[in-house]
Design an enzyme around this catalytic site. Structure first.
Site, PDB file in Angstrom:
ATOM      1  N   TYR A  81      40.691 118.707  -5.281  1.00 51.18           N
ATOM      2  CA  TYR A  81      41.272 120.049  -5.184  1.00 51.18           C
ATOM      3  C   TYR A  81      40.229 121.095  -4.784  1.00 51.18           C
ATOM      4  O   TYR A  81      40.552 122.049  -4.063  1.00 51.18           O
ATOM      5  CB  TYR A  81      42.024 120.426  -6.467  1.00 51.18           C
ATOM      6  CG  TYR A  81      43.406 119.800  -6.462  1.00 51.18           C
ATOM      7  CD1 TYR A  81      44.449 120.398  -5.768  1.00 51.18           C
ATOM      8  CD2 TYR A  81      43.640 118.575  -7.072  1.00 51.18           C
ATOM      9  CE1 TYR A  81      45.698 119.806  -5.698  1.00 51.18           C
ATOM     10  CE2 TYR A  81      44.885 117.972  -7.017  1.00 51.18           C
ATOM     11  CZ  TYR A  81      45.919 118.594  -6.330  1.00 51.18           C
ATOM     12  OH  TYR A  81      47.151 118.013  -6.248  1.00 51.18           O
ATOM     13  N   ARG A  87      40.033 120.811  -1.089  1.00 49.60           N
ATOM     14  CA  ARG A  87      41.207 121.398  -0.427  1.00 49.60           C
ATOM     15  C   ARG A  87      41.229 122.925  -0.560  1.00 49.60           C
ATOM     16  O   ARG A  87      41.662 123.631   0.349  1.00 49.60           O
ATOM     17  CB  ARG A  87      42.482 120.778  -0.999  1.00 49.60           C
ATOM     18  CG  ARG A  87      42.629 119.336  -0.520  1.00 49.60           C
ATOM     19  CD  ARG A  87      43.869 118.702  -1.054  1.00 49.60           C
ATOM     20  NE  ARG A  87      45.029 119.536  -0.842  1.00 49.60           N
ATOM     21  CZ  ARG A  87      46.117 119.512  -1.610  1.00 49.60           C
ATOM     22  NH1 ARG A  87      46.182 118.679  -2.635  1.00 49.60           N
ATOM     23  NH2 ARG A  87      47.126 120.299  -1.365  1.00 49.60           N
ATOM     24  N   GLN A 146      57.031 125.019  -0.054  1.00 50.10           N
ATOM     25  CA  GLN A 146      56.459 123.941  -0.864  1.00 50.10           C
ATOM     26  C   GLN A 146      54.940 124.006  -0.811  1.00 50.10           C
ATOM     27  O   GLN A 146      54.254 123.272  -1.517  1.00 50.10           O
ATOM     28  CB  GLN A 146      56.913 122.583  -0.324  1.00 50.10           C
ATOM     29  CG  GLN A 146      58.408 122.361  -0.362  1.00 50.10           C
ATOM     30  CD  GLN A 146      58.795 121.156   0.478  1.00 50.10           C
ATOM     31  OE1 GLN A 146      58.783 120.018   0.025  1.00 50.10           O
ATOM     32  NE2 GLN A 146      59.147 121.400   1.729  1.00 50.10           N
ATOM     33  N   HIS A 174      55.875 124.744  -5.478  1.00 52.29           N
ATOM     34  CA  HIS A 174      54.887 123.777  -5.969  1.00 52.29           C
ATOM     35  C   HIS A 174      53.597 124.442  -6.425  1.00 52.29           C
ATOM     36  O   HIS A 174      52.558 123.788  -6.487  1.00 52.29           O
ATOM     37  CB  HIS A 174      54.614 122.711  -4.902  1.00 52.29           C
ATOM     38  CG  HIS A 174      55.811 121.849  -4.604  1.00 52.29           C
ATOM     39  ND1 HIS A 174      55.927 121.071  -3.479  1.00 52.29           N
ATOM     40  CD2 HIS A 174      56.943 121.641  -5.321  1.00 52.29           C
ATOM     41  CE1 HIS A 174      57.078 120.424  -3.510  1.00 52.29           C
ATOM     42  NE2 HIS A 174      57.724 120.763  -4.613  1.00 52.29           N
ATOM     43  N   CYS A 178      38.082 127.302 -24.700  1.00 51.28           N
ATOM     44  CA  CYS A 178      38.374 126.199 -25.622  1.00 51.28           C
ATOM     45  C   CYS A 178      37.802 124.854 -25.159  1.00 51.28           C
ATOM     46  O   CYS A 178      38.059 123.837 -25.796  1.00 51.28           O
ATOM     47  CB  CYS A 178      39.890 126.077 -25.831  1.00 51.28           C
ATOM     48  SG  CYS A 178      40.737 125.333 -24.438  1.00 51.28           S
TER      49      CYS A 178
END
Ligand code: BJW
Length: 253
Positions: free
Chosen positions: A67, A70, A101, A119, A153
């Site tokens: 990711y 991309r 999308q 998406h 966290c």
């Protein structure tokens, strides 16, 4: 100049309500790879290895890295003439919905306003443990393993996109479905129409009375069920379509 049927042009000139569904094909000419075309994102990687939550948990390094790669492609990409034409088309109608999308944000950067992102959006991230938005450098940072984790966290950070088996963002499908139901003309642009529920929208629009046209470089699996297929690259076909109708319609006030 792309050839369109008289019916498509007449319907678009007369319509009050137009909806458009886009897929990865519209961003191909911006240099963003599609998923399933030759050379696409999933030629080398299988979708089930990357685009689902259990794959992410089994190999977060691989998925976060994919990711990040991309996201970089999308950051340097620019909207193309197809994105710009859809933004211009929107100015001609009071009721215009762009359902996408795509997670690449290029429609917004091209000037489209009424966008439904089915998406998600690759530019956003969130923590899988506390659910808070988590973008570097303040809200997320690499841990000792090199994994990007939440600074609040220490939970793993994932992209705010929809993977297989996951629900679409709250209200997104409902908005897209309503836009398909009320559309007088519905355009399906640059999608293979394989992934549901998005792939059902052109059929929904048709059942509810819309004239439905597909714009694609090749016919999708649903093309035979639609009223018209216009073959050609989106960055050529969409500007031609806008040129063919815009002098016949005043901009919406
Ligand atoms: C050009 C061009 C140029 C090239 N000009 N054109 C009903 C039946 C069967 C299965 C299901 C069903 N309902 C749900 C499912 C399961 C599943 C699904 O659909 N599976 C199918 C594979 C069968 N769907 C889901 O899981 C969805 N969630 C869901 O339904 O939730 C409810 C639920 C939850 C739990 C249990 C049960 C139900 C979620 C789907 C999420 C899809 N996610 C991805 C990844 C997003 C993140 C990321 O980017 O990494 O979304 S998958 C990938 O495919 C991505 C895309 O948005 C999506 C569609 O791809 P797209 O855009 O069509 O791209 P391509 O590459 O396929 O096609 C490109 C097209 O462009 C081609 O046609 C080219 O010809 C064309 N083109 N250049 C014009 N220049």
């Amino acid at each position: 100049m792309t050839a369109f049927s008289d019916t498509l042009i007449e319907r678009l000139v007369a319509a009050d309500r137009v909806s458009v569904l886009t897929g990865a094909g519209i961003s191909a000419e911006s240099g963003v790879p599609t998923f399933r075309d030759p050379g696409g994102l999933w030629e080398k990687m299988r979708p089930e290895e990357l685009a689902n939550f259990s794959a992410f948990l089994s190999n977060p390094t691989l998925v976060q890295g994919w990711y990040a790669h991309r996201r970089h492609i999308v950051e340097v990409a620019q909207p193309n003439a197809g994105h710009v034409a859809l933004a211009e088309l929107e100015t001609l109608y009071h009721d215009f919905t762009l359902v996408t999308q795509n997670v690449d944000d290029l429609h917004r950067r091209a000037g489209s306003r009424n966008i439904v992102e089915l998406h998600g959006n690759i530019m956003r991230n969130y923590c899988v443990d506390c659910g808070q938005p988590a973008d570097e450098p303040n809200l997320a940072s690499p841990d000792e393993r090199g994994l990007i984790v939440c600074t609040e966290c220490s939970g793993l950070v994932r992209p705010d996109v929809v993977w297989f088996g996951e629900m679409l963002p709250l209200g997104a499908f409902e908005a897209a479905d309503a836009a398909a139901r009320r559309a007088e003309v519905f355009l399906s642009v640059g999608t293979s129409a394989i992934v549901y529920p998005a792939a059902g929208l052109p059929g929904t629009a048709k059942i509810h009375g819309a004239f439905v046209a597909e714009l694609n470089i090749r016919e999708s699996v649903i093309a035979d069920d639609l009223h018209e297929v216009v073959l050609g690259p989106a960055a050529t076909v969409l500007p031609d379509l806008v040129r063919a109708i815009k002098d016949k319609r005043p901009p919406a006030k």
